[in-house]
Scaffold this active site. Sequence first.
Site, PDB file in Angstrom:
ATOM      1  N   GLY A   1       0.837  -1.186   0.000  1.00 51.91           N
ATOM      2  CA  GLY A   1       0.000   0.000   0.000  1.00 51.91           C
ATOM      3  C   GLY A   1       0.874   1.237   0.000  1.00 51.91           C
ATOM      4  O   GLY A   1       2.030   1.175   0.434  1.00 51.91           O
TER       5      GLY A   1
ATOM      6  N   GLN B   1       3.425   9.890   1.178  1.00 55.63           N
ATOM      7  CA  GLN B   1       4.708   9.203   1.268  1.00 55.63           C
ATOM      8  C   GLN B   1       5.654   9.560   0.129  1.00 55.63           C
ATOM      9  O   GLN B   1       6.857   9.331   0.229  1.00 55.63           O
ATOM     10  CB  GLN B   1       4.494   7.682   1.311  1.00 55.63           C
ATOM     11  CG  GLN B   1       3.804   7.235   2.589  1.00 55.63           C
ATOM     12  CD  GLN B   1       3.580   5.728   2.584  1.00 55.63           C
ATOM     13  OE1 GLN B   1       2.590   5.242   2.074  1.00 55.63           O
ATOM     14  NE2 GLN B   1       4.529   4.987   3.136  1.00 55.63           N
TER      15      GLN B   1
ATOM     16  N   CYS C   1       5.923  -0.284   7.570  1.00 53.30           N
ATOM     17  CA  CYS C   1       5.598   0.836   6.687  1.00 53.30           C
ATOM     18  C   CYS C   1       6.832   1.192   5.870  1.00 53.30           C
ATOM     19  O   CYS C   1       7.941   1.214   6.402  1.00 53.30           O
ATOM     20  CB  CYS C   1       5.173   2.023   7.547  1.00 53.30           C
ATOM     21  SG  CYS C   1       4.819   3.510   6.595  1.00 53.30           S
ATOM     22  N   LEU C   2       6.626   1.481   4.595  1.00 49.83           N
ATOM     23  CA  LEU C   2       7.750   1.855   3.736  1.00 49.83           C
ATOM     24  C   LEU C   2       8.408   3.148   4.213  1.00 49.83           C
ATOM     25  O   LEU C   2       9.559   3.418   3.892  1.00 49.83           O
ATOM     26  CB  LEU C   2       7.277   2.025   2.281  1.00 49.83           C
ATOM     27  CG  LEU C   2       6.732   0.756   1.614  1.00 49.83           C
ATOM     28  CD1 LEU C   2       6.163   1.076   0.243  1.00 49.83           C
ATOM     29  CD2 LEU C   2       7.822  -0.308   1.505  1.00 49.83           C
TER      30      LEU C   2
ATOM     31  N   HIS D   1      -4.303   1.666   7.550  1.00 56.24           N
ATOM     32  CA  HIS D   1      -2.916   2.167   7.622  1.00 56.24           C
ATOM     33  C   HIS D   1      -2.706   3.301   6.618  1.00 56.24           C
ATOM     34  O   HIS D   1      -2.149   4.356   6.959  1.00 56.24           O
ATOM     35  CB  HIS D   1      -1.967   0.991   7.347  1.00 56.24           C
ATOM     36  CG  HIS D   1      -0.518   1.351   7.304  1.00 56.24           C
ATOM     37  ND1 HIS D   1       0.404   0.870   8.199  1.00 56.24           N
ATOM     38  CD2 HIS D   1       0.180   2.151   6.450  1.00 56.24           C
ATOM     39  CE1 HIS D   1       1.601   1.368   7.911  1.00 56.24           C
ATOM     40  NE2 HIS D   1       1.495   2.146   6.852  1.00 56.24           N
ATOM     41  N   GLU D   2      -3.172   3.093   5.376  1.00 58.73           N
ATOM     42  CA  GLU D   2      -2.950   4.107   4.328  1.00 58.73           C
ATOM     43  C   GLU D   2      -3.773   5.368   4.577  1.00 58.73           C
ATOM     44  O   GLU D   2      -3.290   6.481   4.353  1.00 58.73           O
ATOM     45  CB  GLU D   2      -3.265   3.534   2.944  1.00 58.73           C
ATOM     46  CG  GLU D   2      -2.423   2.324   2.532  1.00 58.73           C
ATOM     47  CD  GLU D   2      -0.935   2.506   2.750  1.00 58.73           C
ATOM     48  OE1 GLU D   2      -0.429   3.643   2.660  1.00 58.73           O
ATOM     49  OE2 GLU D   2      -0.255   1.496   3.035  1.00 58.73           O
TER      50      GLU D   2
ATOM     51  N   HIS E   1      -2.138   7.682   6.925  1.00 55.96           N
ATOM     52  CA  HIS E   1      -1.120   8.534   6.280  1.00 55.96           C
ATOM     53  C   HIS E   1      -1.739   9.845   5.783  1.00 55.96           C
ATOM     54  O   HIS E   1      -1.131  10.910   5.920  1.00 55.96           O
ATOM     55  CB  HIS E   1      -0.497   7.818   5.078  1.00 55.96           C
ATOM     56  CG  HIS E   1       0.626   6.886   5.417  1.00 55.96           C
ATOM     57  ND1 HIS E   1       1.794   7.312   6.010  1.00 55.96           N
ATOM     58  CD2 HIS E   1       0.776   5.553   5.219  1.00 55.96           C
ATOM     59  CE1 HIS E   1       2.610   6.266   6.176  1.00 55.96           C
ATOM     60  NE2 HIS E   1       2.014   5.187   5.701  1.00 55.96           N
TER      61      HIS E   1
HETATM   62 ZN    ZN Z   1       2.768   3.313   5.718  1.00 51.75          ZN
END
Ligand code: ZN
Length: 168
Positions: free
Chosen positions: A46, A51, A92-93, A134-135, A138
């Site tokens: 995701g 991000q 998370c990235l 989660h997304e 963000h």
């Molecule tokens: Zn994330």
Amino acid sequence: MAIRTILTFPDPVLRQKAAKVTSFDDELKQLAADMAETMYNAPGVGLAANQIGVLLQIVVVDISEMEGRKFITLVNPVLSEGEGSMVDEEGCLSVIEYTSPVKRFRKIKVSARDLDGNPLEFTAEDRFARIIQHEVDHLHGKLFIDRISSLKRTLYKKKLRKILQAEA
Ligand code: ZN
């Protein structure tokens, strides 16, 4: 399509709130394509526009459990009717070298737009519901490490400082 740079904690851009998308144009479609490319390249499941430093309410979520490279794009997503709870390991990235168990709703209702501005409404459960929560966090400037204990968060910040010092 192009792979964009993923910002990582503690980049302040990750703490900013994304604005609602108002024009469903080619630029938006290009952004979504870049986000998907960036997500698969990472690789991740995701990605939110914040991000990659774009403060617009758009997320891409991988839905290809077995077929590979199939994703859904959610524009201006709103979550409601959270039901039940589940705890599972999350990463998370934008949060390097760290995962932790996080509590989320097990089931949620999702209202959003697609890339053409058409309304999308569906119910998500389990892992799919976790990724969407989660997304969408963000988009509100929130990270999964905000949902763990302050002790764990402090330990992670210490660890990160060491990693960044070693890299410098
Ligand atoms: Zn994330």
